[in-house]
Write a protein that holds these residues in place. Structure first.
Motif, mmCIF file in Angstrom:
data_model
loop_
_atom_site.group_PDB
_atom_site.id
_atom_site.type_symbol
_atom_site.label_atom_id
_atom_site.label_comp_id
_atom_site.label_asym_id
_atom_site.label_seq_id
_atom_site.Cartn_x
_atom_site.Cartn_y
_atom_site.Cartn_z
ATOM 1 N N ASN A 232 36.628 34.869 32.015
ATOM 2 C CA ASN A 232 37.805 34.402 32.784
ATOM 3 C C ASN A 232 39.186 34.777 32.260
ATOM 4 O O ASN A 232 40.187 34.432 32.902
ATOM 5 N N ALA A 233 39.291 35.426 31.117
ATOM 6 C CA ALA A 233 40.596 35.899 30.647
ATOM 7 C C ALA A 233 40.354 36.921 29.548
ATOM 8 O O ALA A 233 39.262 36.965 28.969
ATOM 9 N N MET A 276 41.961 34.947 39.273
ATOM 10 C CA MET A 276 42.980 34.020 39.767
ATOM 11 C C MET A 276 44.267 34.809 39.976
ATOM 12 O O MET A 276 44.674 35.593 39.105
ATOM 13 N N ASP A 277 44.864 34.568 41.090
ATOM 14 C CA ASP A 277 46.048 35.327 41.482
ATOM 15 C C ASP A 277 47.154 35.225 40.425
ATOM 16 O O ASP A 277 47.589 34.119 40.080
ATOM 17 N N GLY A 278 47.557 36.373 39.908
ATOM 18 C CA GLY A 278 48.681 36.411 38.974
ATOM 19 C C GLY A 278 48.375 35.867 37.592
ATOM 20 O O GLY A 278 49.262 35.769 36.744
ATOM 21 N N VAL A 279 47.127 35.505 37.317
ATOM 22 C CA VAL A 279 46.778 34.920 36.019
ATOM 23 C C VAL A 279 45.998 35.925 35.163
ATOM 24 O O VAL A 279 46.293 36.120 33.984
ATOM 25 N N ASN A 280 45.004 36.578 35.777
ATOM 26 C CA ASN A 280 44.097 37.424 34.992
ATOM 27 C C ASN A 280 43.614 38.624 35.799
ATOM 28 O O ASN A 280 42.512 39.102 35.585
ATOM 29 N N ASP A 281 44.434 39.073 36.768
ATOM 30 C CA ASP A 281 43.929 40.056 37.729
ATOM 31 C C ASP A 281 44.662 41.404 37.683
ATOM 32 O O ASP A 281 44.675 42.140 38.662
ATOM 33 N N ARG A 288 41.395 45.586 29.197
ATOM 34 C CA ARG A 288 40.994 44.745 28.056
ATOM 35 C C ARG A 288 39.584 44.203 28.227
ATOM 36 O O ARG A 288 38.823 44.088 27.272
ATOM 37 N N LEU A 289 39.233 43.883 29.464
ATOM 38 C CA LEU A 289 37.896 43.339 29.737
ATOM 39 C C LEU A 289 36.827 44.384 29.372
ATOM 40 O O LEU A 289 35.845 44.083 28.682
#
Ligand code: SAH
Ligand code: SF4
Length: 362
Positions: A232-233, A276-281, A288-289
């Motif tokens: 998730n991040a 999530m919009d604008g958080v981790n996209d 990085r993922l």
């Protein structure tokens, strides 16, 4: 969250009247408790709800009387069924002490009789992820192994399928399963037993928020289910902000635990990533993922999930164009990526939407 702390929810709820649940017992346990009959037979009958008569396992009167006086034979009660347009059903189950849990029954396709059951492992959850409705309700208690198995038997009795090889189990409902490892694992032993449902470990997935000490314990247990990690991040800062567990076990520590996981032949890890919009996209997140996954990226499943919006969280689902750019970058970097189709959204049965009804009303 620290390993040494004993939380109140670490104590399992007492089985009704202090008796062991009939559904958490393995054949050897029936024998040890002095069951008046062949223990394998009793176990098989308890675990095959299609063959039950009047809601009870088909057993001789003598055995039924012994069970009634020595064991807890109550199943979680189905209180509500919410059928989604997509064929899945969210079920609200009532436990003996009045607590409620939710589970989701998801037939794969109309013509394919395979069914995935999304199971709860706790009433609520202590992990406090800020995007998750279950996290917002806090923790009430752990489920017992009898309640976990009972949850499956109640769903199968009501909704099928009738053939155990058509069942896939995922611990992706309410709760952090590795916070309740003892009972979750006992339930897995029961599901996996050849004289019971005989569900292969490759069709049982435990999803964790990244509870590293739990992952390390689970790695040593047999039978060992497959593992999914909710990532998730992609930076410690961002992950700690939405998943407090990251402050205890950070991304590097989690990655190390996965490197040590003893993969079986053909076994795959799943990395779940809620966009999530604008958080981790962003495309940088995608870079990085892939980097964090390293050699895992070509062989393991990377499952992208659109944020399911709900009242307890400020986060929004990603813009489609960004999601597409995110996926394209991951594919270009050699990741094996799928975008998960959310099931049961219209009945609040999708990922991260499971919550007790009373808390929803509050
Ligand atoms: N506690 C475990 C299993 C239950 S949560 C875990 O966290 O892995 C199951 C999945 O739902 C996790 O991958 C989690 O990241 C995801 N999830 C939680 N809230 C969500 C939401 N609002 N939208 C989409 N997925 C969500
Ligand atoms: Fe708990 Fe999983 Fe929700 Fe986090 S995402 S609060 S670990 S159920």
């Amino acid at each position: 969250m620290a390993e040494s702390t004993l939380h109140p929810w670490d104590r399992p709820a007492p089985e009704r009247a202090g008796r062991p649940s009939a559904y958490a017992l393995l054949p050897a346990d029936f024998a040890a408790l002095g069951a008046p009959g062949r223990s394998e037979h009793i176990f098989t009958q308890c675990q095959h709800p299609w063959a039950w008569v009047e809601g009870r396992p088909r057993l001789s009167r003598e055995i039924r009387e012994w069970m009634a006086s020595s064991l807890d034979t109550a199943l979680p009660e189905i209180l509500e069924r919410h059928a989604s347009e997509d064929g899945s059903t969210k079920v609200v189950l009532g436990l003996a002490d009045g607590q409620r849990i939710e589970a989701v029954h998801m037939p794969r396709e109309v013509r394919n009789p395979r069914v995935t059951l999304c199971l709860s492992s706790q009433v609520g959850c202590a992990m406090g992820c800020t995007f998750c409705a279950t996290g917002a309700m806090g923790i009430q208690r752990n489920l017992t192994a009898g309640e976990i198995v009972g949850q499956v038997l109640a769903l199968l009795k009501e909704l099928g399928p009738e053939k155990p090889h058509q069942i896939t189990l995922v611990f992706m409902g309410m709760g952090e399963p590795l916070h309740n490892l003892e009972h979750v694992h006992r339930a897995i032993r029961v599901f996996n037993h050849p004289q019971g449902l005989n569900i292969s470990t490759k069709r049982i997935t435990v999803s964790t928020s990244g509870h590293v000490s739990g992952i390390e314990k689970l790695a040593k247990l047999a039978p060992r289910p497959w593992l999914a990690i909710s990532l998730n991040a992609t930076t410690d800062e961002a992950r700690s902000a939405v998943m407090p567990v990251n402050r205890v076990w950070n991304l590097a520590r989690l990655r190390h635990a996965l490197a040590e996981w003893p993969l079986g032949a053909k076994e795959k890890l799943t990395i779940e990533y809620v966009l999530m919009d604008g958080v981790n996209d962003t495309v940088e997140d995608a870079n990085r993922l892939a980097n964090w996954m390293g050699p895992l990226r070509e062989t393991h499943n990377l499952n992208l999930i659109r944020m399911n919006e709900h009242a307890a969280s400020p986060f929004k689902e990603p813009v489609e164009a960004r999601l597409e750019a995110f996926v394209a970058r991951l594919k270009a970097l050699g990741c094996f990526v799928t975008v998960r189709k959310s099931r049961g959204r219209d009945v609040q049965g999708a990922c991260g939407q499971l919550i007790r009804e009373e808390s929803r009303r509050r």
